[in-house]
Design a protein around this motif. Structure first.
Motif, short mmCIF file in Angstrom:
data_model
loop_
_atom_site.label_atom_id
_atom_site.label_comp_id
_atom_site.label_asym_id
_atom_site.label_seq_id
_atom_site.Cartn_x
_atom_site.Cartn_y
_atom_site.Cartn_z
N ALA A 121 5.55 -0.86 2.34
CA ALA A 121 4.91 -1.25 3.42
C ALA A 121 3.84 -2.30 2.80
O ALA A 121 3.24 -1.57 1.85
CB ALA A 121 3.70 0.09 3.71
N ARG A 164 -5.66 2.32 -2.30
CA ARG A 164 -4.71 2.08 -2.38
C ARG A 164 -3.93 2.37 -3.80
O ARG A 164 -2.67 3.24 -3.75
CB ARG A 164 -4.71 0.59 -1.99
CG ARG A 164 -2.92 -0.06 -2.09
CD ARG A 164 -3.45 -1.70 -1.71
NE ARG A 164 -3.61 -2.03 -3.05
CZ ARG A 164 -2.54 -2.36 -4.64
NH1 ARG A 164 -1.56 -2.30 -4.33
NH2 ARG A 164 -3.64 -3.16 -5.11
N LYS A 165 -4.71 2.41 -4.25
CA LYS A 165 -3.91 2.54 -5.98
C LYS A 165 -3.53 4.22 -6.36
O LYS A 165 -2.52 4.50 -6.50
CB LYS A 165 -4.53 1.93 -6.99
CG LYS A 165 -4.83 0.68 -7.08
CD LYS A 165 -4.74 0.01 -8.29
CE LYS A 165 -4.30 -1.66 -8.49
NZ LYS A 165 -4.16 -2.08 -10.11
N PHE A 202 0.56 -1.39 -0.36
CA PHE A 202 -0.05 0.08 0.33
C PHE A 202 0.35 1.26 0.18
O PHE A 202 0.24 2.64 0.30
CB PHE A 202 -1.10 -0.14 1.53
CG PHE A 202 -0.27 -0.10 2.93
CD1 PHE A 202 -0.01 1.11 3.04
CD2 PHE A 202 -0.23 -1.56 2.95
CE1 PHE A 202 0.39 1.42 4.11
CE2 PHE A 202 0.09 -1.23 4.41
CZ PHE A 202 0.52 -0.07 5.19
N ASP A 203 2.40 0.78 -0.08
CA ASP A 203 2.81 2.34 0.33
C ASP A 203 4.56 2.43 -0.43
O ASP A 203 4.63 0.99 0.37
CB ASP A 203 3.11 3.24 1.24
CG ASP A 203 3.65 4.75 1.08
OD1 ASP A 203 3.75 4.82 0.00
OD2 ASP A 203 3.96 5.05 1.80
N VAL A 204 4.94 2.86 -1.33
CA VAL A 204 6.18 2.74 -1.39
C VAL A 204 6.69 3.70 -1.61
O VAL A 204 6.79 4.98 -1.81
CB VAL A 204 6.80 2.30 -3.33
CG1 VAL A 204 8.10 1.56 -3.07
CG2 VAL A 204 5.84 1.41 -3.01
N ALA A 205 8.13 4.10 -0.90
CA ALA A 205 8.69 5.23 -0.65
C ALA A 205 10.12 5.41 -0.75
O ALA A 205 10.98 4.36 -0.67
CB ALA A 205 8.88 5.79 1.10
N SER A 249 -3.28 5.89 -3.42
CA SER A 249 -1.68 6.50 -3.01
C SER A 249 -0.97 6.34 -3.22
O SER A 249 0.00 7.04 -4.21
CB SER A 249 -2.27 6.08 -1.35
OG SER A 249 -1.16 5.97 -0.34
N LEU A 250 -0.78 5.06 -3.71
CA LEU A 250 0.73 4.95 -4.87
C LEU A 250 0.43 6.00 -5.60
O LEU A 250 2.32 5.76 -6.29
CB LEU A 250 0.71 3.47 -5.34
CG LEU A 250 0.43 2.26 -4.52
CD1 LEU A 250 0.23 0.82 -4.29
CD2 LEU A 250 1.76 2.04 -3.60
N ARG A 310 2.04 9.14 -4.12
CA ARG A 310 3.20 8.69 -3.72
C ARG A 310 4.24 9.08 -5.58
O ARG A 310 5.32 9.64 -5.59
CB ARG A 310 3.93 7.82 -3.22
CG ARG A 310 5.29 7.04 -2.85
CD ARG A 310 5.62 8.09 -1.88
NE ARG A 310 5.28 7.53 -0.58
CZ ARG A 310 5.26 7.96 0.52
NH1 ARG A 310 6.13 8.77 0.51
NH2 ARG A 310 5.06 7.34 2.42
N TYR A 311 3.92 8.30 -6.62
CA TYR A 311 5.13 8.03 -8.08
C TYR A 311 4.72 9.56 -7.93
O TYR A 311 5.86 9.84 -8.70
CB TYR A 311 4.20 7.26 -8.61
CG TYR A 311 5.18 7.31 -9.82
CD1 TYR A 311 6.26 6.27 -10.53
CD2 TYR A 311 4.30 7.77 -11.41
CE1 TYR A 311 6.65 6.63 -10.86
CE2 TYR A 311 4.91 7.78 -12.74
CZ TYR A 311 6.26 7.60 -12.25
OH TYR A 311 6.63 7.51 -13.94
N ARG A 317 0.58 -4.53 10.30
CA ARG A 317 0.86 -3.62 8.65
C ARG A 317 2.41 -4.03 8.63
O ARG A 317 3.38 -3.64 10.13
CB ARG A 317 0.52 -2.39 8.60
CG ARG A 317 0.05 -2.23 8.39
CD ARG A 317 -0.95 -0.81 8.19
NE ARG A 317 -2.26 -0.04 7.65
CZ ARG A 317 -2.52 0.78 7.27
NH1 ARG A 317 -1.46 2.36 7.31
NH2 ARG A 317 -4.10 1.09 6.75
#
Length: 290
Positions: free
Chosen positions: A75, A195-196, A53-56, A198-199, A202-203, A82
């Motif tokens: 994440a 979720r998508k 659900f997340d990529v940093a 949010s991704l 982030r991108y 989680r």
């Protein structure tokens, strides 16, 4: 992995789902269109992509910070809990891996889009239609069955995320304000999956921040900014000196300075803006159109 592997390299990793301390271990990182696998000689952790659900990129959890340098932090959910996983490798591998990971997570996502939703401050009569999401280097493409459009991130002046009622359902909506043909345009993209969205957010922040960080040390005079706008708007063969009402030798010196700052480059038919130059022009035109 039974399915095709699209990324496979050796690096270091750790995860909050594993027992033990925070010191990373060396192993293989494998990515397919369905799952991410972190494997050592004696064990492996499989993370379904649907659970991420997340990529940093470049950010490490505090507990891992003393051990990692160039990283991707992921994440994910497992067994109603989680967790996070930090993957470390060379700068080049991390850049490639993060790009491929975002693409495999988001490419092909069905969205409802409206383009343009606004031109300047005027609301258009366009309707939402279905389009597939496609990520490219510093660009986002929305491909519909009959029409498509591309958002060049170097022309974005603002984007935000909110919930809106669309076709009788509450959806996450991304609003992107960008420059197109010298005008400020707002495009909307909606999706059911928080979720998508949010991704995707982030991108976009990651790609856009890379561009804006390159501008932090750029200081331009008003004349230099006006010259960049002239380069953007002038037709090939038109005299920039004539547009600015300046001596050709003075304009040539300014162009040389802008080239050294990587804001313009020589194109096939004329001088062209780089991505950094387009952001400066976009912000200038946005100020004029407000």
């Amino acid at each position: 992995m039974s399915e095709s592997v699209i990324a496979d390299f050796v690096g270091k990793f750790n995860t909050s789902a594993a027992a033990g301390g925070a010191e990373p271990i060396r192993g293989r990182i494998l990515l397919s269109k369905k799952r991410l696998v972190l494997a050592t000689d004696s064990d492996k952790l499989t993370i379904p992509l649907s659970r991420i659900f997340d990529v940093a990129v470049g950010k490490v959890p505090p507990d891992f910070g003393a051990f990692f340098d160039s990283t991707v932090t992921i994440a994910f959910n497992t067994n109603s809990q989680r967790h996070i996983a930090a993957v470390e490798a060379s700068d080049e591998k991390i850049e490639k891996f993060s790009t491929v990971l975002f693409k495999v997570l988001l490419n092909g996502t069905t969205m409802m889009v409206k383009h343009p939703a606004q031109i300047g401050g005027r609301v258009t009569g366009e309707e939402f239609y279905t389009a597939k999401l496609l990520l490219k280097r510093r660009k986002v493409v929305f491909k519909g069955s009959d029409t498509s459009f591309t958002v060049d991130l170097s022309t974005v002046t603002n984007f935000d995320q909110k919930k809106r009622e669309i076709a009788g359902a509450s959806r996450e909506v991304l609003s992107v304000r960008h420059m197109q043909n010298g005008q400020a345009v707002t495009s909307l993209a909606a999706i059911d999956s928080a979720r998508k969205m949010s991704l995707l957010g982030r991108y976009l922040r990651l790609e856009y921040s890379e561009i804006t960080e390159e501008l932090e040390d750029v200081e331009l005079s008003e004349e230099e900014t006006e010259l960049l706008v002239a380069v953007y708007s002038a037709d090939p063969g038109v005299s920039l000196a004539g547009i600015l009402d300046k001596e050709p030798s003075q304009v040539t010196m300014m162009l040389n300075d802008l080239t050294e700052q990587d804001l313009i480059r020589d194109g096939t038919d004329s001088t062209q803006l780089t991505a950094k130059g387009r952001i400066i022009v976009s912000n200038k035109l946005e100020d004029v159109n407000v």
